[in-house]
Design an enzyme around this catalytic site. Structure first.
Site, PDB file in Angstrom:
ATOM      1  N   CYS A 123       0.967  -1.340  -0.255  1.00  0.00           N
ATOM      2  CA  CYS A 123      -0.069  -0.247   0.362  1.00  0.00           C
ATOM      3  C   CYS A 123       0.796   1.272   0.390  1.00  0.00           C
ATOM      4  CB  CYS A 123      -0.897   0.044   1.472  1.00  0.00           C
ATOM      5  SG  CYS A 123      -1.878  -0.994   1.403  1.00  0.00           S
ATOM      6  N   HIS A 256      -3.303   6.939   2.562  1.00  0.00           N
ATOM      7  CA  HIS A 256      -3.573   5.869   1.931  1.00  0.00           C
ATOM      8  C   HIS A 256      -5.183   5.827   2.736  1.00  0.00           C
ATOM      9  CE1 HIS A 256      -4.246   1.774   0.878  1.00  0.00           C
ATOM     10  NE2 HIS A 256      -3.526   1.494   2.189  1.00  0.00           N
ATOM     11  N   ASN A 286     -10.037  -0.400   0.282  1.00  0.00           N
ATOM     12  CA  ASN A 286      -8.840   0.034   0.035  1.00  0.00           C
ATOM     13  C   ASN A 286      -8.122  -0.819  -1.195  1.00  0.00           C
ATOM     14  OD1 ASN A 286      -6.192  -0.155   0.840  1.00  0.00           O
ATOM     15  ND2 ASN A 286      -6.202  -1.452   2.477  1.00  0.00           N
TER      16      ASN A 286
END
Ligand code: ACO
Length: 329
Positions: A123, A256, A286
């Site tokens: 990520c 993020h 996500n």
């Protein structure tokens, strides 16, 4: 190689793409219920802020999403593919083991020559890729880059594990980064601590023609939560100090997009009001390495982020990895 490297690098265009299939929490809950797995819109929204995510169609690959995002970014920058001499694709869900997704994207864009490689920092991938492209441009190794985050995380989700499968989605985001006399990227910092590899991983391997071990995403959610909140704050302060900027000079914070609670805590710790936080996790889930460029592109296209605005990007993810980039858009 460029004989006189640029002093700075600057984002000149952004783009993004989400696959067509959108599942809201109710639709996902109904799909899981068919396999006897219980979840609810209320649980997912309360713990994560996620209301929906997009899933790639059968056969749709990270390179397919990346190419559309890249084409949009090129159009926004007013550049042709043959003017690009570097492609970095941040992904943990590449089309194949090799060649890199970046080489496949290069071919699909009708380009050849220049450098192309994938970058794997889960990520934190886009932040790593942007900082890498910036260094390459400022050293003269490249002049104009496509920096892309693209993921099809739906392929590595265990839909029998309700603690993880409700969190992730698929998508891609891209920027064109060019050498410039004006900043641009002001400061970056990247970190990793492999001692925490086990709290977020896909521990399988391909071996002897078969997958061995566990090919699904596994996570210790609470351990990730605690680590993420701490490192995002420390790396952000460090990057601001490197650039000689105060936290309140940040017009837009783009963490993020993992979880609204982690993101809100990041803003709060920096003393930034919620209105300066760019949030797309509610609609995208996500999307790992794609989440920051997707959120950036959304906020650029809806007119929130404008030329000259100061933007702080914060990445955190498996590895454990984390990093931040401060830039003037
Ligand atoms: N629906 C309903 N119940 C659920 C679900 C679900 N989807 N998932 C778990 N539960 C249940 C558990 O079984 C447990 O039940 P029990 O008490 O009967 O045993 C209960 O909810 C609590 O489970 P926890 O795992 O303790 O829940 P927690 O409050 O920690 O929330 C979460 C889980 C949302 C994952 C949280 O830990 C978190 O936000 N962690 C951050 C991790 C993250 O965002 N990861 C994204 C990837 S990492 C990254 O991108 C940086």
């Amino acid at each position: 190689m460029n004989p006189s490297p640029a002093k700075y690098s600057r984002i000149t265009g952004t783009g993004s793409h989400l696959p067509e299939t959108r599942l809201d929490n109710a639709a996902l809950a109904a799909r899981l219920a068919a396999d006897g797995i219980e979840t609810s819109d209320a649980w997912i929204v309360e713990r994560t802020g996620i209301r929906a995510r997009h899933f790639a169609a059968e056969g749709q690959l990270a390179s397919d999403l990346a190419v559309i995002a890249a084409q949009q970014a090129l159009q926004a920058a007013g550049r042709r593919p043959d003017e690009i001499d570097l492609i970095i694709v941040a992904t943990s869900t590449p089309d194949m083991i090799f060649p890199s997704t970046a080489c496949i994207v290069q071919r699909k864009l009708g380009m050849h020559g220049g450098a192309a490689f994938d970058l794997q920092a889960v990520c934190t991938g886009f932040v790593y890729a942007l900082a890498t492209a910036d260094s390459m441009i400022r050293s003269g190794l490249a002049t104009r880059a496509l920096v892309i985050g693209s993921e099809v995380f739906s392929r590595i989700l265990d839909f029998k594990d309700r603690g993880t499968c409700v969190l992730f989605g698929d998508g891609a985001g891209a920027v064109v980064l060019e050498g410039s006399d004006q900043p641009g990227l002001l400061a970056s910092e990247l970190h990793a601590d492999g001692r925490h590899a086990g709290i977020l991983c896909v521990p399988g391997q391909v071996r002897g023609g078969a997958v061995t071990g566990d090919p699904f995403l596994r996570m210790d959610g609470q351990a990730v939560f605690k680590l993420a909140v701490g490192v995002l704050d420390s790396v952000s302060r460090s990057v601001l100090a490197r650039a000689g900027r105060a936290a309140d000079s940040v017009a837009w914070l783009i963490p993020h997009q993992a979880n609204i609670r982690i993101m809100s805590s990041a803003a709060r710790k920096l003393g930034l009001p919620a209105e300066r936080l760019v949030v797309t996790v509610n609609e995208h889930g996500n999307t790992s390495a794609a989440s920051i460029p997707l959120a950036l592109d959304c906020a650029v296209r809806d007119g929130r982020i404008r030329r000259g605005h100061s933007v702080l990007l914060q990445g955190v993810g498996g590895g454990f990895t984390w990093g931040a980039v401060l830039l003037d858009f």
